[in-house]
Scaffold this active site. Structure first.
Site, PDB file in Angstrom:
ATOM      1  N   ASP A   1     -22.514  74.701 -40.111  1.00 32.23           N
ATOM      2  CA  ASP A   1     -22.360  76.149 -39.978  1.00 32.23           C
ATOM      3  C   ASP A   1     -22.177  76.405 -38.491  1.00 32.23           C
ATOM      4  OD1 ASP A   1     -22.687  78.882 -39.614  1.00 32.23           O
ATOM      5  OD2 ASP A   1     -24.347  79.059 -41.034  1.00 32.23           O
TER       6      ASP A   1
ATOM      7  N   ASN B   1     -11.353  75.225 -37.327  1.00 27.89           N
ATOM      8  CA  ASN B   1     -10.686  76.050 -38.330  1.00 27.89           C
ATOM      9  C   ASN B   1     -11.582  77.149 -38.896  1.00 27.89           C
ATOM     10  OD1 ASN B   1      -8.763  76.594 -40.767  1.00 27.89           O
ATOM     11  ND2 ASN B   1     -10.693  75.927 -41.714  1.00 27.89           N
TER      12      ASN B   1
ATOM     13  N   TYR C   1     -11.366  91.321 -36.178  1.00 31.03           N
ATOM     14  CA  TYR C   1     -10.645  90.079 -36.433  1.00 31.03           C
ATOM     15  C   TYR C   1      -9.577  89.788 -35.381  1.00 31.03           C
ATOM     16  CZ  TYR C   1      -7.784  86.536 -38.693  1.00 31.03           C
ATOM     17  OH  TYR C   1      -7.069  85.391 -38.951  1.00 31.03           O
TER      18      TYR C   1
ATOM     19  N   LYS D   1      -9.461  86.727 -32.476  1.00 31.75           N
ATOM     20  CA  LYS D   1      -8.448  85.677 -32.402  1.00 31.75           C
ATOM     21  C   LYS D   1      -7.722  85.702 -31.059  1.00 31.75           C
ATOM     22  CE  LYS D   1      -9.090  83.681 -36.386  1.00 31.75           C
ATOM     23  NZ  LYS D   1      -9.600  82.287 -36.467  1.00 31.75           N
TER      24      LYS D   1
ATOM     25  N   THR E   1      -4.705  82.624 -49.223  1.00 33.34           N
ATOM     26  CA  THR E   1      -6.072  82.124 -49.210  1.00 33.34           C
ATOM     27  C   THR E   1      -7.043  83.187 -49.721  1.00 33.34           C
ATOM     28  OG1 THR E   1      -6.543  82.899 -46.955  1.00 33.34           O
ATOM     29  CG2 THR E   1      -5.589  80.699 -47.164  1.00 33.34           C
TER      30      THR E   1
END
Length: 255
Positions: free
Chosen positions: A65, A92, A178, A182, A213
C-alpha cells in the site's frame, strides 16, 4: 534464486493486480522479466501473480500500500532478500478520488467546491506514495546495471493541453485533485531524473491514454494492453534512451 532467474531483469509494478498495472505486468512478463506484483490486497496480488505463472512467466506478489510506510519498507525488504536488486520500478498505483467516474467528468473535483480531504487523499497516493516507494526501492535499483523508473501519469497532467482552447479537455470539468496530482507527478519525475541521471537511471513519465478500466467505469476506448504499451516501452529503454520525458504511445506529451 535460480541461475536462470539471476540473469532475468526484475520489475516491480505497484497497483498491478488489475487495470493498466496488470497489463504492464503481463507485457513485462512476456518480455522475459521476473515480475513482482505490488497490491494492497494480498489475495488479489497473489491471484495476479499466479495467473502470470500459469502463462509461463516468473511472478511473485508483495503486499504494498503506497500510503503505508510499513508495507512499503517490507516490500523493499522482500524484493531485496529474494532478488538482491531491482531493475525496473513502475509506479502505477493511483486513485481518481471520485470513485468509478472519469476524473475529468467528476463534479466533486471542481476547485471552488472541492473537499480538501479528498485532495489530500489523492495526493497521498498519486504523489507522496510515489516518493515513498521510489526512495525505498532506490538502494535495490542502484544494484542494477540498467536502472529504469516509469511513473504512470495521464494526458490530464498536461497544462498545455488543459489550457488549449482547441484541445481535448476544453469541454471537461476543471479538477482540483486528480489532474493537479498527475501534474505534480510529472514535475516530480523530472526532479528524480535530474538527480539520478549521473547514476545511469532513466526516469520517465507515461500517459497511457483513455483506457477502459474500473477507475472510469469502463468508459475508456483503449484496451488495457494498448494503454500498457507506452509504459512497457519506457521500462525497456536501451542505455541511449531518453530520461526526464513525458510520453504517450504517439510520442512526447506537452508539459
Amino acid at each position: 534464486m535460480s541461475e536462470e532467474s539471476a540473469h532475468q531483469k526484475v520489475a516491480l509494478v505497484t497497483g498491478a493486480n488489475k487495470g493498466i498495472g496488470r497489463g504492464v505486468a503481463e507485457q513485462l512478463s512476456a518480455e522475459g522479466m521476473t515480475v513482482v506484483i505490488g497490491a494492497r490486497d494480498p489475495l488479489r496480488g497473489e491471484e495476479a501473480a499466479a495467473a502470470l505463472r500459469a502463462s509461463g512467466g516468473e511472478a511473485y506478489s508483495v503486499t504494498l500500500d503506497v500510503t503505508d510506510q510499513v508495507t512499503v519498507r517490507e516490500a523493499a525488504k522482500q524484493v531485496g532478500e529474494r532478488f538482491g536488486r531491482l531493475d525496473v520500478l513502475i509506479n502505477n498505483a493511483g486513485i481518481t478520488g471520485s470513485g468509478h467516474v472519469s476524473p475529468q467528468d467528476a463534479h466533486d473535483q471542481v476547485p471552488s467546491s472541492v473537499d480538501l480531504d479528498m485532495v489530500r487523499a489523492v495526493f497521498e497516493t498519486n504523489v507522496f506514495g510515489v516518493i515513498a516507494v521510489t526512495n525505498a526501492m532506490l538502494p535495490l535499483l542502484r544494484r542494477s546495471p540498467a536502472r529504469r523508473v516509469v511513473n504512470v501519469s495521464s494526458h490530464a497532467a498536461s497544462l498545455a493541453l488543459t489550457v488549449d482552447p482547441d484541445g481535448p479537455f476544453t469541454a471537461l470539468l476543471p479538477s482540483a485533485a486528480y489532474s493537479p496530482s498527475k501534474s505534480a507527478l510529472t514535475a516530480l519525475t523530472v526532479q528524480y531524473a535530474k538527480e539520478l541521471q549521473q547514476d545511469g537511471f532513466l526516469v520517465n513519465v507515461a500517459a497511457p491514454g483513455f483506457v477502459d478500466t474500473d477507475s472510469n467505469n469502463h468508459t475508456g476506448f483503449l484496451t488495457i494492453a494498448q494503454g500498457a504499451t507506452v509504459v512497457v516501452r519506457l521500462a525497456t529503454l536501451g542505455a541511449d534512451g531518453p530520461t526526464a520525458g513525458f510520453f504517450s504511445e504517439e510520442g512526447p506529451v506537452p508539459w
